[in-house]
Design an enzyme around this catalytic site. Structure first.
Site, PDB file in Angstrom:
ATOM      1  N   LYS A  22       4.646  11.023   8.832  1.00  0.00           N
ATOM      2  CA  LYS A  22       3.849  10.960   7.644  1.00  0.00           C
ATOM      3  C   LYS A  22       2.694  11.889   7.789  1.00  0.00           C
ATOM      4  O   LYS A  22       2.391  12.425   8.931  1.00  0.00           O
ATOM      5  CB  LYS A  22       3.220   9.645   7.442  1.00  0.00           C
ATOM      6  CG  LYS A  22       2.576   9.103   6.475  1.00  0.00           C
ATOM      7  CD  LYS A  22       3.300   8.263   5.263  1.00  0.00           C
ATOM      8  CE  LYS A  22       2.807   7.908   4.359  1.00  0.00           C
ATOM      9  NZ  LYS A  22       3.773   6.872   3.441  1.00  0.00           N
ATOM     10  N   VAL A  75      -4.208  -1.522  -8.405  1.00  0.00           N
ATOM     11  CA  VAL A  75      -3.327  -1.480  -9.612  1.00  0.00           C
ATOM     12  C   VAL A  75      -3.148   0.216  -9.992  1.00  0.00           C
ATOM     13  O   VAL A  75      -3.588   0.773 -10.905  1.00  0.00           O
ATOM     14  CB  VAL A  75      -3.738  -2.152 -11.036  1.00  0.00           C
ATOM     15  CG1 VAL A  75      -2.733  -3.396 -11.091  1.00  0.00           C
ATOM     16  CG2 VAL A  75      -5.253  -2.358 -11.144  1.00  0.00           C
ATOM     17  N   GLY A  76      -2.989   0.928  -9.048  1.00  0.00           N
ATOM     18  CA  GLY A  76      -2.584   2.281  -8.996  1.00  0.00           C
ATOM     19  C   GLY A  76      -1.306   2.549  -9.407  1.00  0.00           C
ATOM     20  O   GLY A  76      -0.507   1.888 -10.258  1.00  0.00           O
ATOM     21  N   ASN A  77      -0.670   3.578  -8.985  1.00  0.00           N
ATOM     22  CA  ASN A  77       0.480   4.278  -9.466  1.00  0.00           C
ATOM     23  C   ASN A  77       1.692   3.159  -9.416  1.00  0.00           C
ATOM     24  O   ASN A  77       2.563   3.037 -10.416  1.00  0.00           O
ATOM     25  CB  ASN A  77       1.017   5.649  -8.652  1.00  0.00           C
ATOM     26  CG  ASN A  77       0.101   6.856  -8.938  1.00  0.00           C
ATOM     27  OD1 ASN A  77      -0.152   6.846 -10.527  1.00  0.00           O
ATOM     28  ND2 ASN A  77      -0.323   7.441  -8.165  1.00  0.00           N
TER      29      ASN A  77
HETATM   30  N1  LIG Z   1       3.671   5.777  -4.345  1.00  0.00           N
HETATM   31  C1  LIG Z   1       4.778   5.373  -3.595  1.00  0.00           C
HETATM   32  O1  LIG Z   1       6.057   5.500  -4.006  1.00  0.00           O
HETATM   33  C2  LIG Z   1       4.758   4.437  -2.410  1.00  0.00           C
HETATM   34  C3  LIG Z   1       3.795   3.822  -2.230  1.00  0.00           C
HETATM   35  N2  LIG Z   1       3.445   3.042  -1.150  1.00  0.00           N
HETATM   36  C4  LIG Z   1       2.348   2.168  -0.651  1.00  0.00           C
HETATM   37  O2  LIG Z   1       1.880   1.526  -2.008  1.00  0.00           O
HETATM   38  C5  LIG Z   1       0.325   1.704  -1.863  1.00  0.00           C
HETATM   39  C6  LIG Z   1       0.005   1.964  -3.342  1.00  0.00           C
HETATM   40  O3  LIG Z   1       0.372   3.311  -3.729  1.00  0.00           O
HETATM   41  P1  LIG Z   1       0.125   4.192  -4.894  1.00  0.00           P
HETATM   42  O4  LIG Z   1       0.158   2.997  -6.084  1.00  0.00           O
HETATM   43  O5  LIG Z   1       0.818   5.113  -4.729  1.00  0.00           O
HETATM   44  O6  LIG Z   1      -1.223   4.517  -4.517  1.00  0.00           O
HETATM   45  P2  LIG Z   1      -2.563   4.915  -5.599  1.00  0.00           P
HETATM   46  O7  LIG Z   1      -3.472   5.279  -5.106  1.00  0.00           O
HETATM   47  O8  LIG Z   1      -1.958   5.222  -7.049  1.00  0.00           O
HETATM   48  O9  LIG Z   1      -3.152   3.119  -5.858  1.00  0.00           O
HETATM   49  C7  LIG Z   1      -3.591   2.470  -4.874  1.00  0.00           C
HETATM   50  C8  LIG Z   1      -4.939   1.573  -5.878  1.00  0.00           C
HETATM   51  O10 LIG Z   1      -5.494   0.788  -5.009  1.00  0.00           O
HETATM   52  C9  LIG Z   1      -6.824   0.779  -5.247  1.00  0.00           C
HETATM   53  N3  LIG Z   1      -7.586   0.477  -4.129  1.00  0.00           N
HETATM   54  C10 LIG Z   1      -7.920   1.274  -2.881  1.00  0.00           C
HETATM   55  N4  LIG Z   1      -8.566   0.271  -1.944  1.00  0.00           N
HETATM   56  C11 LIG Z   1      -8.967  -1.030  -2.639  1.00  0.00           C
HETATM   57  C12 LIG Z   1      -9.415  -2.195  -2.479  1.00  0.00           C
HETATM   58  N5  LIG Z   1     -10.328  -2.221  -1.213  1.00  0.00           N
HETATM   59  N6  LIG Z   1      -9.482  -3.254  -3.397  1.00  0.00           N
HETATM   60  C13 LIG Z   1      -8.702  -2.978  -4.773  1.00  0.00           C
HETATM   61  N7  LIG Z   1      -8.115  -1.774  -4.800  1.00  0.00           N
HETATM   62  C14 LIG Z   1      -8.175  -0.703  -4.145  1.00  0.00           C
HETATM   63  C15 LIG Z   1      -7.066   2.243  -5.689  1.00  0.00           C
HETATM   64  O11 LIG Z   1      -8.319   2.469  -6.518  1.00  0.00           O
HETATM   65  C16 LIG Z   1      -5.693   2.634  -6.367  1.00  0.00           C
HETATM   66  O12 LIG Z   1      -5.977   2.317  -7.866  1.00  0.00           O
HETATM   67  C17 LIG Z   1       0.012   2.374  -0.690  1.00  0.00           C
HETATM   68  O13 LIG Z   1      -0.382   1.468   0.303  1.00  0.00           O
HETATM   69  C18 LIG Z   1       1.021   3.372  -0.408  1.00  0.00           C
HETATM   70  O14 LIG Z   1       1.180   3.710   0.867  1.00  0.00           O
HETATM   71  C19 LIG Z   1       4.606   2.782  -0.314  1.00  0.00           C
HETATM   72  C20 LIG Z   1       5.940   3.377  -0.738  1.00  0.00           C
HETATM   73  C21 LIG Z   1       6.115   4.149  -1.778  1.00  0.00           C
HETATM   74  C1  LIG Z   2       6.045   7.982  -1.352  1.00  0.00           C
HETATM   75  C2  LIG Z   2       7.454   7.857  -0.602  1.00  0.00           C
HETATM   76  C3  LIG Z   2       8.272   8.805  -1.001  1.00  0.00           C
HETATM   77  C4  LIG Z   2       7.647   7.986   0.857  1.00  0.00           C
HETATM   78  C5  LIG Z   2       6.462   7.226   1.849  1.00  0.00           C
HETATM   79  O1  LIG Z   2       5.688   7.822   2.222  1.00  0.00           O
HETATM   80  C6  LIG Z   2       6.566   5.814   1.733  1.00  0.00           C
HETATM   81  O2  LIG Z   2       7.283   5.202   1.356  1.00  0.00           O
HETATM   82  O3  LIG Z   2       5.464   5.435   2.331  1.00  0.00           O
END
Ligand SMILES: NC(=O)C1=CN([C@@H]2O[C@H](COP(=O)(O)OP(=O)(O)OC[C@H]3O[C@@H](n4cnc5c(N)ncnc54)[C@H](O)[C@@H]3O)[C@@H](O)[C@H]2O)C=CC1
Ligand SMILES: CC(C)CC(=O)C(=O)O
Length: 367
Positions: free
Chosen positions: A80, A181-183
């Site tokens: 990572k 509620v991100g991606n």
């Molecule tokens: N994007 C992916 O395909 C994958 C993501 N993940 C994990 O899932 C989680 C979310 O990832 P994404 O949606 O891609 O990220 P993102 O950055 O799009 O969404 C995360 C959201 O959490 C919010 N946030 C951060 N701190 C916070 C808090 N203390 N309280 C409330 N909201 C808060 C942010 O403002 C943001 O909207 C991360 O931990 C990431 O490592 C795991 C596997 C794959």
């Molecule tokens: C976002 C994924 C494609 C890979 C990763 O880093 C994860 O699963 O946490």
């Protein structure tokens, strides 16, 4: 942090510090274990309180990828990256290209993708410098943004966990409290809403909350309130370590199932929720959809094939719950065993045949 002591304790292979004055790049690539294959894991861009916090995050996330990839049945190791900086202000083209050159320098030992704070556009910039990047634009034959696929896997895994807790995998009428509620969580909300679940959401980003309220009729609460709301399922989908000494006593949920990496602050928190009878869907098992999807690019990306594998997350969650019940152990321990057993199996089978055969063939080619 005594870094070599830490690396030794958890058996890390390599840590690369990447620095570029012109672009402001400060990144840490952590490679935990490449027994199963090249280390694949995303790049996170975040503002860290200290360099030590950034290093620790990279290390913890890399180890999580080793277990995630092994448990998902992928022939990939764990790594990572974290880039230190504010993803809303500090990004520039030179930064991602400089980072891409560092990835290229590892010559395939590490393959990157998106994580919190990085996007498909960022991956496209990295791709200017290296092929060892996934989740780039579909126009390049890639799988694109992994988040919707991660969300689908979480949704399927949540259903399997619900079945164990409530006797049915239907989420209709279930109250799900979603942190962040991100991606990923945005797409997760869509699946849950379509099935008739009631959503409670929180985020530090007001716009993200408003979107979920408007599109899915979610109820919004303040970030600190999410742990204590009346709900059936708590879905941590922001950052890690939110299952901890402060939050556990507040939890009303009978299931914890979300996308965040490293949800348990410490392993003892996994023991605690197990003793409380909460069904915990281990983070790296339930959130493997994204990595399963991007990993398919290594075979020439095929959406149907990738989704078929993502579907198996339901079975994997069922399996860890089954082992947990059978052996009287927490689900996180069951998942760790599953991953470690696979790594050991492959390590041993490889050492039996790979080395000599490989050498003979490469000599034959050069003659
Ligand atoms: N994007 C992916 O395909 C994958 C993501 N993940 C994990 O899932 C989680 C979310 O990832 P994404 O949606 O891609 O990220 P993102 O950055 O799009 O969404 C995360 C959201 O959490 C919010 N946030 C951060 N701190 C916070 C808090 N203390 N309280 C409330 N909201 C808060 C942010 O403002 C943001 O909207 C991360 O931990 C990431 O490592 C795991 C596997 C794959
Ligand atoms: C976002 C994924 C494609 C890979 C990763 O880093 C994860 O699963 O946490």
């Amino acid at each position: 942090m005594e870094i070599f002591k830490y690396l030794e304790q958890y058996d890390y292979e390599q840590v690369v510090f990447c620095q570029d004055n012109q672009s402001g790049l400060k990144a840490i690539i952590a490679i935990h274990d490449t027994t199963l294959g090249p280390a694949l894991g995303g790049t996170r861009m975040w503002t860290y309180e200290s360099e030590e916090a950034a290093i620790e995050d990279a290390l913890r996330l890399a180890k999580g990828m080793t277990y995630k990839n092994a448990a998902a049945g992928l022939n990939l190791g764990g790594g990572k990256t974290v880039i230190i900086g504010d993803p809303r202000k500090d990004k520039n083209e030179e930064m991602f290209r400089a980072f891409g050159r560092y990835v290229q320098g590892l010559n395939g030992r590490y393959i990157t993708a998106e994580d919190v704070g990085t996007t498909v556009a960022d991956m496209d910039l990295i791709h200017e410098e290296t092929d060892y990047v996934t989740g780039i634009s579909p126009a390049f034959g890639s799988s694109g943004n992994p988040s919707p696929v991660t969300a689908y896997g979480v949704y399927r895994g949540m259903k399997a966990a619900a079945k164990a807790a409530f006797g049915s995998d239907s989420l209709e009428g279930k109250v799900v409290a979603i942190q962040g509620v991100g991606n990923v969580a945005y797409s997760l909300c869509r699946h849950l809403h379509e099935e008739g679940a009631q959503l409670i959401v929180t985020d530090i980003n007001r716009e993200a909350v408003n979107r979920a309220v408007e599109e899915f009729g979610a109820r919004a609460v303040d970030p600190n309130e999410i742990y204590g709301v009346e709900c059936d399922i708590y879905a941590p989908c922001a950052l890690g370590a939110t299952v901890n000494d402060d939050t556990i006593p507040q939890l009303k949920a009978r299931v914890i199932a979300g996308s965040a990496n490293n949800q348990l602050k410490e392993t003892r928190h996994g023991d605690l929720i197990h003793e409380m009878g909460i069904v915990y869907a281990p983070d790296y098992v339930i959130n493997a959809g994204g990595v399963i999807n991007v990993a398919d690019e290594l075979y020439g990306y095929n959406y149907e094939r990738a989704m078929k594998k993502v579907e198996t997350i339901y079975n994997s969650i069922e399996k860890v719950i089954e082992i947990s019940k059978r052996d009287g152990i927490p689900t996180y321990v069951a998942a760790d065993r599953m991953a470690e057993e696979r790594i050991e199996r492959i390590r041993n089978s490889r050492s039996q045949f790979l080395q000599n055969g490989h050498n003979i063939l490469s000599r034959r080619r050069t003659r």
